[in-house]
Design an enzyme around this catalytic site. Structure first.
Site, mmCIF file in Angstrom:
data_model
loop_
_atom_site.group_PDB
_atom_site.id
_atom_site.type_symbol
_atom_site.label_atom_id
_atom_site.label_comp_id
_atom_site.label_asym_id
_atom_site.label_seq_id
_atom_site.Cartn_x
_atom_site.Cartn_y
_atom_site.Cartn_z
ATOM 1 N N LEU A 192 17.389 -3.547 2.493
ATOM 2 C CA LEU A 192 16.490 -4.534 1.913
ATOM 3 C C LEU A 192 15.169 -3.901 1.492
ATOM 4 O O LEU A 192 14.596 -4.265 0.458
ATOM 5 C CB LEU A 192 16.239 -5.668 2.922
ATOM 6 N N THR A 220 7.345 3.659 3.158
ATOM 7 C CA THR A 220 7.488 4.653 4.214
ATOM 8 C C THR A 220 8.942 4.838 4.610
ATOM 9 O O THR A 220 9.782 3.946 4.464
ATOM 10 C CB THR A 220 6.695 4.267 5.479
ATOM 11 N N ASN A 266 9.739 -3.722 7.690
ATOM 12 C CA ASN A 266 11.177 -3.787 7.478
ATOM 13 C C ASN A 266 11.945 -2.757 8.303
ATOM 14 O O ASN A 266 13.134 -2.934 8.559
ATOM 15 C CB ASN A 266 11.473 -3.572 5.988
ATOM 16 N N SER A 278 12.879 -10.021 10.712
ATOM 17 C CA SER A 278 13.668 -10.255 11.914
ATOM 18 C C SER A 278 15.139 -10.226 11.503
ATOM 19 O O SER A 278 15.598 -9.280 10.868
ATOM 20 C CB SER A 278 13.272 -11.589 12.543
ATOM 21 N N TYR A 282 19.753 -6.055 20.447
ATOM 22 C CA TYR A 282 19.274 -6.199 19.071
ATOM 23 C C TYR A 282 18.657 -7.584 18.859
ATOM 24 O O TYR A 282 17.554 -7.705 18.308
ATOM 25 C CB TYR A 282 20.418 -5.972 18.089
ATOM 26 N N LYS A 328 14.755 -8.839 17.865
ATOM 27 C CA LYS A 328 14.449 -9.689 16.722
ATOM 28 C C LYS A 328 13.852 -11.032 17.152
ATOM 29 O O LYS A 328 13.065 -11.633 16.425
ATOM 30 C CB LYS A 328 15.699 -9.877 15.864
ATOM 31 N N THR A 383 24.140 -4.316 2.394
ATOM 32 C CA THR A 383 23.389 -3.071 2.479
ATOM 33 C C THR A 383 24.160 -2.117 3.391
ATOM 34 O O THR A 383 25.268 -2.423 3.832
ATOM 35 C CB THR A 383 21.985 -3.302 3.060
#
Length: 282
Positions: A16, A34, A85, A136, A151, A155, A186
């Site tokens: 993303l 970055t 992100n 998130s 995980y 989030k 993705t």
């Protein structure tokens, strides 16, 4: 649409983040991005322009972040929109994952974003404007996924601190939005972005089934278009009254309502006990 805004996007070499950087550059925005590797980032974006500033940043090092922000201000003079992100997925049952594996996921998904926020807020407060998007996951709103407990915990933390940030930063004219993407096509479910447990426990057949489904079946077949998700975020950033909660994808929308219905049912079913805890009125 105001394309004079300067954007900062972390974790921009894929997924993303990469889709967002490309959309922004194509629409004439100034973008700092970055990644852990500046070479990977430059190769992925494939554009060389004065409007693009690629940066190699270690999100676990506040000095690395400070140095990057100084370069952004020197190049563009300001920062308007920040997108936290960077992150990765961690599969594994809670019993399976070691303390080291769990903390590593928190270090990037949670503390990496907090390090960015801590260092960028003085710039945004000084200009009394700005917008911070914290990415998130729908797994940060509902955690009913065997094998994704750690995980989801990271989030959920992003969800929680973004709500607080929105309340704290409003005093300075700064907006904050927590983004809950569903499944987007993705490379998030590939080995470079999805870690598996170092010491799996055979008895957790449900965790292995979910892990296999994500690696073998869902990967490459996700319903969401990351370019469309990126455009939604650009549109939201231009709105004077952006949402604090932004769900992305039909699947995220549906899962959010499933969770809301579960909570409502629990509240009503257990209301007599829930509301029986106050002191008796004399």
């Amino acid at each position: 649409m105001n394309n004079n805004k300067v954007w900062l996007v972390t974790g921009a070499s894929k997924g993303l983040g990469l889709a967002l950087v490309n959309q922004l550059l194509n629409q004439g925005y100034q973008v700092a991005a970055t990644s852990r590797s500046i070479d990977d980032l430059q190769a992925a974006v494939g554009q060389t322009t004065d409007a693009f500033l690629p940066l190699a940043v270690n999100l676990k090092s506040e000095q690395s972040i400070v140095d990057a922000l100084d370069q952004i201000i020197a190049r563009f003079g300001k920062i308007d929109v920040v997108v936290n992100n960077a992150g990765y997925g961690q599969v594994g049952g809670l019993e399976e994952l070691s303390d080291e594996e769990a903390r590593a996921n928190f270090n990037i998904n949670v503390f990496g974003s907090l390090n960015i926020i801590r260092q960028v807020m003085p710039h945004l407060r000084k200009q009394r404007s700005g917008h911070i998007f914290n990415i998130s996951s729908i797994g940060g709103f509902t955690g009913n996924f065997p094998g994704f407990g750690i995980y989801c915990a990271t989030k959920f933390a992003v969800h929680g601190f973004t709500e607080s940030l929105a309340a704290e930063a409003a005093l300075f004219g700064i907006k904050a939005t927590v983004v809950y993407p569903g499944y987007f096509r993705t490379n998030f479910l590939t080995s470079g972005s999805l870690s598996v447990p170092q010491n799996p426990i055979e008895e957790y057949s449900n965790v292995r089934e979910v892990q296999s489904a994500h690696e073998d079946n869902i990967n490459g077949n996700q319903p969401g278009d990351p370019d469309k998700a990126a455009q939604v975020m650009i549109d939201v950033a231009s709105d004077p009254e952006p949402p604090v909660h932004l769900f992305l994808g039909q699947d995220a929308y549906d899962l959010a309502y499933q969770k809301i219905d579960i909570i409502k049912n629990d509240l009503e079913k257990w209301k007599p006990l829930i509301t029986s805890t106050g002191y008796e009125q004399v």
